[in-house]
Design a protein around this motif. Structure first.
Motif, mmCIF file in Angstrom:
data_model
loop_
_atom_site.group_PDB
_atom_site.id
_atom_site.type_symbol
_atom_site.label_atom_id
_atom_site.label_comp_id
_atom_site.label_asym_id
_atom_site.label_seq_id
_atom_site.Cartn_x
_atom_site.Cartn_y
_atom_site.Cartn_z
ATOM 1 N N GLU A 41 4.930 5.128 3.715
ATOM 2 C CA GLU A 41 5.010 6.914 3.101
ATOM 3 C C GLU A 41 6.874 6.398 2.426
ATOM 4 O OE1 GLU A 41 4.569 9.937 3.008
ATOM 5 O OE2 GLU A 41 2.468 8.988 2.669
ATOM 6 N N ASP A 43 7.770 3.703 0.997
ATOM 7 C CA ASP A 43 7.879 3.628 -0.140
ATOM 8 C C ASP A 43 7.230 5.042 -1.261
ATOM 9 O OD1 ASP A 43 7.177 0.260 -1.184
ATOM 10 O OD2 ASP A 43 6.106 1.518 1.011
ATOM 11 N N LYS A 44 6.737 5.493 -1.106
ATOM 12 C CA LYS A 44 6.273 7.506 -1.613
ATOM 13 C C LYS A 44 7.686 7.808 -2.342
ATOM 14 C CE LYS A 44 1.075 6.092 -0.477
ATOM 15 N NZ LYS A 44 -0.118 7.044 0.354
ATOM 16 N N GLN A 45 7.583 8.267 -0.742
ATOM 17 C CA GLN A 45 9.132 8.787 -0.365
ATOM 18 C C GLN A 45 9.989 9.264 -1.163
ATOM 19 O OE1 GLN A 45 7.982 12.049 0.436
ATOM 20 N NE2 GLN A 45 5.695 11.705 0.076
ATOM 21 N N GLU A 47 10.587 6.974 -3.523
ATOM 22 C CA GLU A 47 10.341 6.352 -5.221
ATOM 23 C C GLU A 47 10.663 7.856 -5.682
ATOM 24 O OE1 GLU A 47 8.240 4.029 -7.261
ATOM 25 O OE2 GLU A 47 7.500 5.743 -7.928
ATOM 26 N N GLU A 66 5.475 2.640 -7.884
ATOM 27 C CA GLU A 66 4.218 3.205 -7.209
ATOM 28 C C GLU A 66 3.695 4.157 -8.332
ATOM 29 O OE1 GLU A 66 3.245 2.644 -4.225
ATOM 30 O OE2 GLU A 66 4.775 0.842 -4.109
ATOM 31 N N GLU A 70 -0.420 5.169 -9.778
ATOM 32 C CA GLU A 70 -1.361 5.471 -10.165
ATOM 33 C C GLU A 70 -1.990 5.714 -11.426
ATOM 34 O OE1 GLU A 70 -2.817 8.097 -8.239
ATOM 35 O OE2 GLU A 70 -1.864 6.558 -6.071
#
Length: 276
Positions: A41, A43-45, A47, A66, A70
């Motif tokens: 999370e 990494d995702k948040q 970015e 990230e 996708e």
């Protein structure tokens, strides 16, 4: 493009989305994209946070690690876009997941396929490396003096006594043997850290003299390329071509300008074996 605003965006992302999760990840915060290829999370948040802030600085496309997971076609725009950002929100996620401080946040600003500026932040130490084409490189605001390592340096190490990092994990046995033989001919060698943001810091601070990567994702290398070039290193593929983040090719060797050709000559046979 405001260099200071980029650095602030990175430290804000680290403070808001990464460091609060360091050594505090729940199982639900971690997943795998492949063997030992973690995403969290953080990494995702981070970015998402950086993408928003960087676009406020310069409104151009953002190619993040990230987002590319996708949409794998996203890095294709780097070869031709007039300008773009490249983001690695948590470089060295394996280390992050396992509680080691050896992870980084990395950003590059590109123009016409070339990394014009790069930033590497080590959130747990606060160290910040910045490089801008034609303006030099710095660590925590202090200039990094370009290194000269080889025979032309007063008291410098000779070719047979260099310290390098090159991974043999991603090649077959014959190529691995060729790589080790090449490394032994120029000095001692170790495996890279599995975190480009720290491998390149090792170069900049004199802990190693060269590093060879077989995987050359833009988010791993574009930020560092802009920095190390300003600190006296050549960043080229083993076939001699300059590193362009939007173009795939041979393994990437970063070494002092005065020794790059000699080191490449020693290590290239491993690549030739692997690509045969």
């Amino acid at each position: 493009m405001d260099i200071t605003r980029v650095a602030l965006a990175m430290t804000d992302a680290a403070d808001a989305e990464i460091r609060p999760r360091f050594r505090a990840l729940a199982e639900s915060d971690i997943s795998l994209k492949g063997p030992n290829d973690y995403v969290t999370e953080a990494d995702k948040q981070a970015e998402i946070f950086l993408t928003r802030r960087l676009r406020e600085i310069v409104e151009v496309p953002v190619v993040g690690e990230e987002a590319t997971a996708e949409d794998p076609t996203l890095p294709d725009l780097l070869a031709d876009a007039s300008a773009a950002w490249v983001v690695d929100p948590v470089d060295g996620t394996y280390h992050f997941v396992h509680g080691s401080e050896t992870y980084a946040v990395m950003v590059a600003y590109m123009e016409s396929g070339v990394a014009e500026a790069g930033w590497i932040l080590h959130p747990e130490t606060g160290d910040l490396y910045i490089g801008v084409r034609g303006q030099g490189a710095s660590l925590n605001g202090k200039p990094i003096t370009p290194r000269v390592v080889g025979d032309r340096a007063s008291g410098g190490r000779t070719l047979g006594s260099l310290r390098g990092a090159a991974s043999a994990r991603l090649v077959d046995v014959a190529a691995s043997d060729a790589l080790r033989a090449g490394q032994e001919s120029v000095g001692t060698a170790s495996e890279p850290r599995m975190c480009a943001g720290w491998d390149y810091a090792d170069l900049l601070e004199g802990r190693t003299d060269y590093v060879l990567f077989s995987r050359t994702h833009a988010w791993d290398h574009a930020p560092a390329a802009a920095i190390v070039r300003e600190a006296g290193f050549a960043v080229r593929r083993l076939d001699g071509s300059e590193y362009l983040p939007g173009v795939q090719g041979a393994p990437l060797l970063t070494a002092p300008v005065d020794l790059w050709d000699d080191i490449a000559a020693a290590l290239a046979p491993a690549w030739l074996v692997a690509s045969a």
